[in-house]
Structures are given as structure tokens and as C-alpha cells.
Design a protein around this motif. Structure first.
Motif, PDB file in Angstrom:
ATOM      1  N   SER A  44       0.722  -1.254   0.064  1.00 31.30           N
ATOM      2  CA  SER A  44      -0.043   0.368  -0.071  1.00 31.30           C
ATOM      3  C   SER A  44       0.807   1.218   0.009  1.00 31.30           C
ATOM      4  O   SER A  44       0.606   2.429  -0.731  1.00 31.30           O
ATOM      5  CB  SER A  44      -0.854  -0.044   1.359  1.00 31.30           C
ATOM      6  OG  SER A  44      -1.647   1.160   1.345  1.00 31.30           O
ATOM      7  N   GLN A  58      -6.030  -4.946  -3.518  1.00 31.99           N
ATOM      8  CA  GLN A  58      -5.375  -6.106  -3.853  1.00 31.99           C
ATOM      9  C   GLN A  58      -6.487  -7.347  -3.285  1.00 31.99           C
ATOM     10  O   GLN A  58      -6.669  -7.391  -2.269  1.00 31.99           O
ATOM     11  CB  GLN A  58      -4.007  -6.367  -2.948  1.00 31.99           C
ATOM     12  CG  GLN A  58      -3.260  -7.650  -3.196  1.00 31.99           C
ATOM     13  CD  GLN A  58      -2.779  -7.671  -4.316  1.00 31.99           C
ATOM     14  OE1 GLN A  58      -2.205  -6.905  -5.051  1.00 31.99           O
ATOM     15  NE2 GLN A  58      -2.782  -9.010  -5.107  1.00 31.99           N
ATOM     16  N   CYS A  60      -6.490 -10.751  -1.981  1.00 28.36           N
ATOM     17  CA  CYS A  60      -5.511 -11.877  -1.387  1.00 28.36           C
ATOM     18  C   CYS A  60      -6.062 -12.274  -0.060  1.00 28.36           C
ATOM     19  O   CYS A  60      -7.335 -12.184   0.200  1.00 28.36           O
ATOM     20  CB  CYS A  60      -4.250 -10.722  -0.712  1.00 28.36           C
ATOM     21  SG  CYS A  60      -4.776  -9.654   0.455  1.00 28.36           S
ATOM     22  N   GLU A 201     -10.782  -8.568  -0.454  1.00 27.54           N
ATOM     23  CA  GLU A 201     -10.063  -7.609  -1.045  1.00 27.54           C
ATOM     24  C   GLU A 201      -9.603  -6.707   0.069  1.00 27.54           C
ATOM     25  O   GLU A 201     -10.534  -6.024   0.792  1.00 27.54           O
ATOM     26  CB  GLU A 201     -11.038  -6.746  -2.388  1.00 27.54           C
ATOM     27  CG  GLU A 201     -10.272  -5.643  -2.947  1.00 27.54           C
ATOM     28  CD  GLU A 201     -11.431  -4.985  -3.747  1.00 27.54           C
ATOM     29  OE1 GLU A 201     -11.178  -5.218  -5.273  1.00 27.54           O
ATOM     30  OE2 GLU A 201     -12.276  -4.237  -3.373  1.00 27.54           O
ATOM     31  N   SER A 203      -7.875  -2.527   0.682  1.00 27.14           N
ATOM     32  CA  SER A 203      -7.679  -1.392   0.031  1.00 27.14           C
ATOM     33  C   SER A 203      -7.608  -0.369   0.825  1.00 27.14           C
ATOM     34  O   SER A 203      -7.848  -0.712   2.104  1.00 27.14           O
ATOM     35  CB  SER A 203      -8.810  -1.330  -1.113  1.00 27.14           C
ATOM     36  OG  SER A 203     -10.069  -0.742  -0.387  1.00 27.14           O
TER      37      SER A 203
END
Length: 263
Positions: A44, A58, A60, A201, A203
């Protein structure tokens, strides 16, 4: 035989879809990149330095322990245990009288029924922590897998205050043909310190790093099981579904052929 054959073929088709879904779960779990909380923070920061804050996103998975978020613990109304997430459910159990007529005779049979009258999940954010740092978890929209059940209590009508006012009392069925048996109270929680596997996700769109349901409406999973346990369970369920599809399909076709021949 024709009807039974059609039913079995429908079961076979459903089982095929279940098998595909379970295999998909296993593939996603093994294919999704595993990142530590520190890895997420590093990625990030790199994106923020290149294109500015609020641009990192992302898909993950991460593993860590649950911890209270900025707003602290959530209320577990039934159990009163410390929790970072809670689901509650109340099921109304009642009976009805059903009538059937055969050969001019009417038979009345008492049947038990149930309906969910209340079901809620907390949406308060909490944290996932590991040795490298922490990430905020926003649970709304998540598939919470295998939380701990801390309450499963049946409150029979005889034990309830029939003269009382309130939500549950207002649901009591009256009349000659229906009657309340009682209410099943259930509660599930995630406690602080619980080991969690999260797939979704992460973010920084809203500021701090947050795990949440993907904007593309992809899978979002919060589980008390490990990745290995999830994969093994999905593969096992997939194999069972394939076996059910095969048996139901073969028997269904045989019954359809037999029914067509004897028709």
C-alpha cells in the motif's frame, strides 16, 4: 417411475453444480496470494508513493488473530461473552393441524413447523493482527465460516410469560388449529484472539487499510478454519457431490426408460 426418474435427474444436475462450486472454492483458496499484514502495508505504501493514497487494491488472503477494532467489542445479547463479531437468530416453532381426505374420510394430523423471526449479524469493524502488524476487517457482506456457537436454547411456551408484552409474545399463534411450541434462540461469535483465515479484497479507498467484500462482488470469506482445512473440506464435498450425481443420474435414466416401456 417416470416422476421418480425425473426427480433423480434433477438431483443429479444439482449435484453437478454443487461439485463445481466446491472445486471452485478449493481452487480459489490455493490460487489466492497469501500476504501478511506487514506485506499489505508495504504494498500500500509503495502504491501511495507512486500514484497517491487511496489507489491501492489487492485481492489476497491473510491469516492472523481477531482483535477489537476502533469501536471496541460488540454486544453478544444472548451469551454476554466478549466478541468482535456476533450473529443471533430466533426461530419460532409451532404446530398446525392439517386435514387430508381419502375415501370420503377426513383425517386431521398435527404437524410441527418453524420460521425464522429474527436474524442479525454485527457489522462493526474489527482487526486482524499478526506478528507484522494489523489490518481492519469490515465483516458486512462476508461469508463467516464456522463461527463458535455459544447459545442454542429452546424456550418452551410453558416457560414464557404469556401475559407479557413485547416482540416474541406478539408472535404467539392462537386459535384451535395452530399453537406456539416455543422459540429457539441461537448465537454465534468470533472472540478476541480467535485464529482467522480471511480471503477478500484489501484496499485503502476509505483511508486505513481495510479487508472488505470485493467491489466486483467476488468471494469474501472470514473463517475460523485454516486454508488447508477449507481446501480439504471443499475437495471432500466435491467428491461426494460427484458420486451423488453419478448414482442419481444412472438410476434416473433407468427409471425413465422403465417407465416409458411400461407406459
Amino acid at each position: 417411475m417416470l416422476i421418480a426418474g425425473v426427480v433423480l435427474l434433477v438431483v443429479a444436475v444439482i449435484a453437478v453444480f454443487v461439485a463445481r462450486s466446491e472445486r471452485g472454492k478449493a481452487r480459489k483458496a490455493t490460487a489466492t496470494e497469501t500476504l501478511s499484514c506487514g506485506d499489505v502495508a508495504t504494498l500500500s505504501s509503495g502504491v501511495a508513493a507512486e500514484v497517491g493514497a487511496g489507489s491501492f487494491s489487492q485481492r489476497c488472503e491473510a491469516v492472523g488473530t481477531a482483535a477489537p477494532g476502533p469501536d471496541g467489542l460488540v454486544d453478544a445479547p444472548e451469551s454476554q461473552v466478549d466478541a468482535v463479531w456476533v450473529r443471533t437468530k430466533v426461530i419460532h416453532k409451532y404446530w398446525v393441524m392439517e386435514e387430508t381426505r381419502q375415501d370420503g374420510k377426513t383425517t386431521r394430523t398435527r404437524r410441527e413447523r418453524e420460521e425464522t423471526v429474527s436474524e442479525n449479524e454485527s457489522t462493526t469493524a474489527f482487526q486482524l493482527t499478526d506478528a507484522t502488524g494489523s489490518v481492519v476487517i469490515r465483516p458486512d457482506g462476508a461469508d463467516v465460516d464456522r463461527p463458535e456457537k455459544v447459545v442454542d436454547r429452546f424456550e418452551a411456551r410453558s416457560a414464557m410469560n404469556q401475559a407479557g408484552e413485547g416482540f416474541l409474545s406478539s408472535l404467539l399463534r392462537v386459535g384451535n388449529d395452530t399453537g406456539t411450541l416455543g422459540f429457539q434462540h441461537q448465537e454465534w461469535v468470533i472472540r478476541p484472539g480467535e485464529e482467522l483465515y480471511v480471503q477478500g479484497e484489501v484496499s485503502d479507498r476509505t483511508g486505513p487499510l481495510v479487508f472488505a467484500k470485493p467491489e466486483d462482488k467476488g468471494d469474501y470469506l472470514i473463517s475460523t478454519r485454516s486454508e488447508d482445512e477449507i481446501v480439504a473440506g471443499a475437495e471432500r464435498n466435491g467428491k461426494i457431490a460427484v458420486a451423488v450425481a453419478g448414482v442419481a443420474g444412472v438410476v434416473g435414466i433407468v427409471l425413465l426408460i422403465a417407465g416409458a416401456v411400461t407406459a
